[in-house]
Design an enzyme around this catalytic site. Sequence first.
Site, PDB file in Angstrom:
ATOM      1  N   GLU A 126      58.598  44.676  16.348  1.00  0.00           N
ATOM      2  CA  GLU A 126      58.110  43.581  17.392  1.00  0.00           C
ATOM      3  C   GLU A 126      56.469  43.364  17.239  1.00  0.00           C
ATOM      4  OE1 GLU A 126      59.535  44.477  21.381  1.00  0.00           O
ATOM      5  OE2 GLU A 126      61.257  43.375  20.885  1.00  0.00           O
ATOM      6  N   HIS A 244      53.968  37.558  30.600  1.00  0.00           N
ATOM      7  CA  HIS A 244      54.711  37.286  29.299  1.00  0.00           C
ATOM      8  C   HIS A 244      54.570  35.729  28.927  1.00  0.00           C
ATOM      9  CE1 HIS A 244      57.733  37.054  26.300  1.00  0.00           C
ATOM     10  NE2 HIS A 244      57.634  38.413  26.239  1.00  0.00           N
ATOM     11  N   ARG A 290      50.169  39.920  23.646  1.00  0.00           N
ATOM     12  CA  ARG A 290      50.728  39.024  24.508  1.00  0.00           C
ATOM     13  C   ARG A 290      49.844  38.314  25.657  1.00  0.00           C
ATOM     14  NH1 ARG A 290      56.256  42.415  26.690  1.00  0.00           N
ATOM     15  NH2 ARG A 290      57.346  42.091  25.047  1.00  0.00           N
ATOM     16  N   HIS A 349      55.008  39.670  34.325  1.00  0.00           N
ATOM     17  CA  HIS A 349      56.159  40.199  33.658  1.00  0.00           C
ATOM     18  C   HIS A 349      56.319  41.690  33.886  1.00  0.00           C
ATOM     19  CE1 HIS A 349      59.250  40.718  30.539  1.00  0.00           C
ATOM     20  NE2 HIS A 349      58.303  41.480  29.866  1.00  0.00           N
ATOM     21  N   ARG A 384      50.841  47.276  27.547  1.00  0.00           N
ATOM     22  CA  ARG A 384      52.011  47.846  27.150  1.00  0.00           C
ATOM     23  C   ARG A 384      52.694  47.033  25.848  1.00  0.00           C
ATOM     24  NH1 ARG A 384      57.866  46.390  27.962  1.00  0.00           N
ATOM     25  NH2 ARG A 384      57.163  44.475  28.676  1.00  0.00           N
TER      26      ARG A 384
HETATM   27  C1  LIG Z   1      62.984  39.881  31.442  1.00  0.00           C
HETATM   28  C2  LIG Z   1      62.594  41.258  31.209  1.00  0.00           C
HETATM   29  C3  LIG Z   1      62.744  41.537  29.830  1.00  0.00           C
HETATM   30  C4  LIG Z   1      62.165  42.958  29.691  1.00  0.00           C
HETATM   31  N1  LIG Z   1      62.450  43.357  28.433  1.00  0.00           N
HETATM   32  C5  LIG Z   1      62.242  44.526  27.929  1.00  0.00           C
HETATM   33  C6  LIG Z   1      62.143  44.826  26.622  1.00  0.00           C
HETATM   34  O1  LIG Z   1      63.093  44.285  25.593  1.00  0.00           O
HETATM   35  N2  LIG Z   1      62.149  46.476  26.386  1.00  0.00           N
HETATM   36  C7  LIG Z   1      61.383  47.035  27.311  1.00  0.00           C
HETATM   37  O2  LIG Z   1      61.048  48.217  27.078  1.00  0.00           O
HETATM   38  N3  LIG Z   1      61.258  46.774  28.483  1.00  0.00           N
HETATM   39  C8  LIG Z   1      61.400  45.126  28.819  1.00  0.00           C
HETATM   40  N4  LIG Z   1      61.206  45.132  29.961  1.00  0.00           N
HETATM   41  C9  LIG Z   1      60.648  45.948  31.153  1.00  0.00           C
HETATM   42  C10 LIG Z   1      61.597  46.830  31.631  1.00  0.00           C
HETATM   43  O3  LIG Z   1      63.088  45.989  31.696  1.00  0.00           O
HETATM   44  C11 LIG Z   1      61.532  47.490  32.872  1.00  0.00           C
HETATM   45  O4  LIG Z   1      59.990  47.826  32.727  1.00  0.00           O
HETATM   46  C12 LIG Z   1      62.194  48.650  32.982  1.00  0.00           C
HETATM   47  O5  LIG Z   1      63.480  48.219  32.909  1.00  0.00           O
HETATM   48  C13 LIG Z   1      62.048  49.501  34.424  1.00  0.00           C
HETATM   49  O6  LIG Z   1      63.074  50.228  34.570  1.00  0.00           O
HETATM   50  P1  LIG Z   1      62.992  50.920  36.068  1.00  0.00           P
HETATM   51  O7  LIG Z   1      64.322  51.734  36.205  1.00  0.00           O
HETATM   52  O8  LIG Z   1      61.728  51.397  36.016  1.00  0.00           O
HETATM   53  O9  LIG Z   1      62.984  49.845  37.210  1.00  0.00           O
HETATM   54  P2  LIG Z   1      64.074  48.657  37.279  1.00  0.00           P
HETATM   55  O10 LIG Z   1      64.853  48.632  36.052  1.00  0.00           O
HETATM   56  O11 LIG Z   1      63.396  47.436  37.716  1.00  0.00           O
HETATM   57  O12 LIG Z   1      64.746  49.379  38.716  1.00  0.00           O
HETATM   58  C14 LIG Z   1      64.184  49.447  39.913  1.00  0.00           C
HETATM   59  C15 LIG Z   1      65.351  49.711  40.862  1.00  0.00           C
HETATM   60  O13 LIG Z   1      64.817  50.004  42.288  1.00  0.00           O
HETATM   61  C16 LIG Z   1      65.458  49.258  43.205  1.00  0.00           C
HETATM   62  N5  LIG Z   1      64.694  49.250  44.190  1.00  0.00           N
HETATM   63  C17 LIG Z   1      63.361  48.389  44.452  1.00  0.00           C
HETATM   64  N6  LIG Z   1      62.907  48.545  45.505  1.00  0.00           N
HETATM   65  C18 LIG Z   1      63.696  49.342  46.366  1.00  0.00           C
HETATM   66  C19 LIG Z   1      63.883  49.909  47.526  1.00  0.00           C
HETATM   67  N7  LIG Z   1      62.658  49.446  48.710  1.00  0.00           N
HETATM   68  N8  LIG Z   1      64.777  50.463  48.205  1.00  0.00           N
HETATM   69  C20 LIG Z   1      65.600  50.813  47.011  1.00  0.00           C
HETATM   70  N9  LIG Z   1      65.655  50.604  45.932  1.00  0.00           N
HETATM   71  C21 LIG Z   1      64.807  49.688  45.486  1.00  0.00           C
HETATM   72  C22 LIG Z   1      65.733  48.022  42.301  1.00  0.00           C
HETATM   73  O14 LIG Z   1      66.803  47.172  43.203  1.00  0.00           O
HETATM   74  C23 LIG Z   1      66.259  48.537  41.031  1.00  0.00           C
HETATM   75  O15 LIG Z   1      67.580  49.082  41.129  1.00  0.00           O
HETATM   76  C24 LIG Z   1      61.625  43.570  30.528  1.00  0.00           C
HETATM   77  C25 LIG Z   1      61.602  43.362  31.857  1.00  0.00           C
HETATM   78  C26 LIG Z   1      62.071  42.032  32.189  1.00  0.00           C
HETATM   79  C27 LIG Z   1      61.944  41.591  33.797  1.00  0.00           C
END
Ligand SMILES: Cc1cc2nc3c(=O)[nH]c(=O)nc-3n(C[C@H](O)[C@H](O)[C@H](O)COP(=O)(O)OP(=O)(O)OC[C@H]3O[C@@H](n4cnc5c(N)ncnc54)[C@H](O)[C@@H]3O)c2cc1C
Length: 533
Positions: A126, A244, A290, A349, A384
């Site tokens: 990438e 993004h 980006r 993003h 990032r």
């Molecule tokens: C469209 C898209 C494509 C992406 N593609 C990539 C990729 O290819 N590779 C990569 O490395 N990263 C990618 N990213 C970034 C990556 O997906 C995220 O940074 C990563 O998944 C974050 O994981 P996390 O577990 O920290 O948070 P999340 O997966 O966002 O999970 C957060 C959780 O906390 C919960 N939550 C939020 N607020 C509260 C609250 N008040 N009380 C209780 N629960 C709560 C949410 O409901 C969710 O379950 C992408 C992001 C997006 C949006």
Amino acid sequence: MIITRYVGDLEKDSPIFYSDFLIIGSGIAGLFTALKASTYGKVIVLTKKTLLDSNTKLAQGGIAAAVHEEDSPFLHLEDTLEAGAGLCEIDAVDVLVREGPQRVRELIEAGATFDMKDGNVSLTKEGAHSKARVLHAADATGEAIRSALVQKCQESPDITVLENQFLVDILGDHNQQECYGALIYDTKKNQTNIYISKSTIIAAGGNGQLYKYTTNPDVATADGMAAAFRAGCSLIDMEFIQFHPTVLFSRDTQRFLISEAVRGEGGLLYNKNKERFMHKYHPLEELAPRDVVSRAILNEMMTKDSEYVYLDMKHIPNVTKRFPNIYENCLQNNIDITKNLVPVSPAAHYTMGGIQTNTKAETNLYSLYACGEVACVGVHGANRLASNSLLEGIVFGQKIIDNVEEILYRRKITPEEVFKNYDSTWVFTSENPTIEPNQAKKQLQEIMWEKVGIIREETGLKQANTEITEIYKNLAPSDNIVSYYEAINMLTVARIIVQASLWRKESRGGHYRSDYPKRDDVRWIKHMSFVNC
Ligand SMILES: Cc1cc2nc3c(=O)[nH]c(=O)nc-3n(C[C@H](O)[C@H](O)[C@H](O)COP(=O)(O)OP(=O)(O)OC[C@H]3O[C@@H](n4cnc5c(N)ncnc54)[C@H](O)[C@@H]3O)c2cc1C
């Protein structure tokens, strides 16, 4: 700034639940940490809506790790530092790249399946990676990981996963800077619960919903960061937001991402007049960083008076097989990527900043941890590197569990201690409650998009500061209590982003000031952090 310690009320008759590990959030960071913690004690995972609502579910491109023999953690480190534009914490990046490959193997053991080629895992290169090191599951990598982790967590007798549980506030001893657990609102039963735990782990994701246009789902309202900030945690690097460049243009505010991997495979950008333009902005053209591509697209949109530019994917070999998810989603919008140009524009993003942690994922509150997008351990710096964020969630989730002996040895907190340390005079109250939460959120998203977005400058930032403060002061409570909490959280974190953006008088990574367009390494190789005091 108006200081507030809580947004929720602690009620004497609230049910109380106990655990060794209380995890807020069911994305990759929360679920992976839960799985690892379950070997050692009782785990509760609480999530705001359903298990389907997270950034993780939407991740497309993949997860980066130096697993190939021609690659090395050192090369991955170099690429990450380069992308981070001088602000990465090298110790944290070192942990990320060295421990990443083993964590990815554990993901595979947990059931995540990645695409294979000739008997080996298939790796993509990438933007800004010097090697092909991105493992992927077609263009739905996040869902492949999420569904495997959900299944494993649900099979474990030591993990309780509860949906519709909203983190309201962190509970603890403010003076001793110690966390006891969390105040949680059950949105199905309309009831407040108290969770007491030996360790509380915030894995509540990012902030995309602060902006009018975003790739993030509606749960990404900065709740974790705001609750941690109210409790005394430091938020750091908040001015750095990744926009993004290529998001499917639509009338919706949450928009569908067209992965960077599309440009990696040869996708080309055209302006409204069907002219290629990236050569005017960067020698790497479509594969430029980006932030450069986002600004270039914005400029083409403004100068050509258009709401989007075009992404051409027609010529990519086997495009529907390589990007089935993108193909389907575009088709639902009457766009056939094998025949049509795809209208795209940038959207918010990823949040580079967050709750400040060290490499053990510890915050500055004893017994409170943060990992994943909500945290800022310093691996992303000002920008990032693609596909490093899924990796961050699992690497620093594991770091919490590396400390398990110390966690389990902690004393049990009593309900009396929780109540003794809660002061109801510190609950947020509005000065002039006239703006209802949904209206406040909409206004905020407009302001952030227009004045604190891809291109920022002093006058706009100052106006944003004044306008957001006004909304904050005038926010009215609502019967929709979750919307009210979210609005406070969004406004709280937005004010910090605006302030940080005002103070950083230079351009770097995800922070671009048109009045200070150059990177200034003499004055600005430093971080800014904000504490509620
Ligand atoms: C469209 C898209 C494509 C992406 N593609 C990539 C990729 O290819 N590779 C990569 O490395 N990263 C990618 N990213 C970034 C990556 O997906 C995220 O940074 C990563 O998944 C974050 O994981 P996390 O577990 O920290 O948070 P999340 O997966 O966002 O999970 C957060 C959780 O906390 C919960 N939550 C939020 N607020 C509260 C609250 N008040 N009380 C209780 N629960 C709560 C949410 O409901 C969710 O379950 C992408 C992001 C997006 C949006």
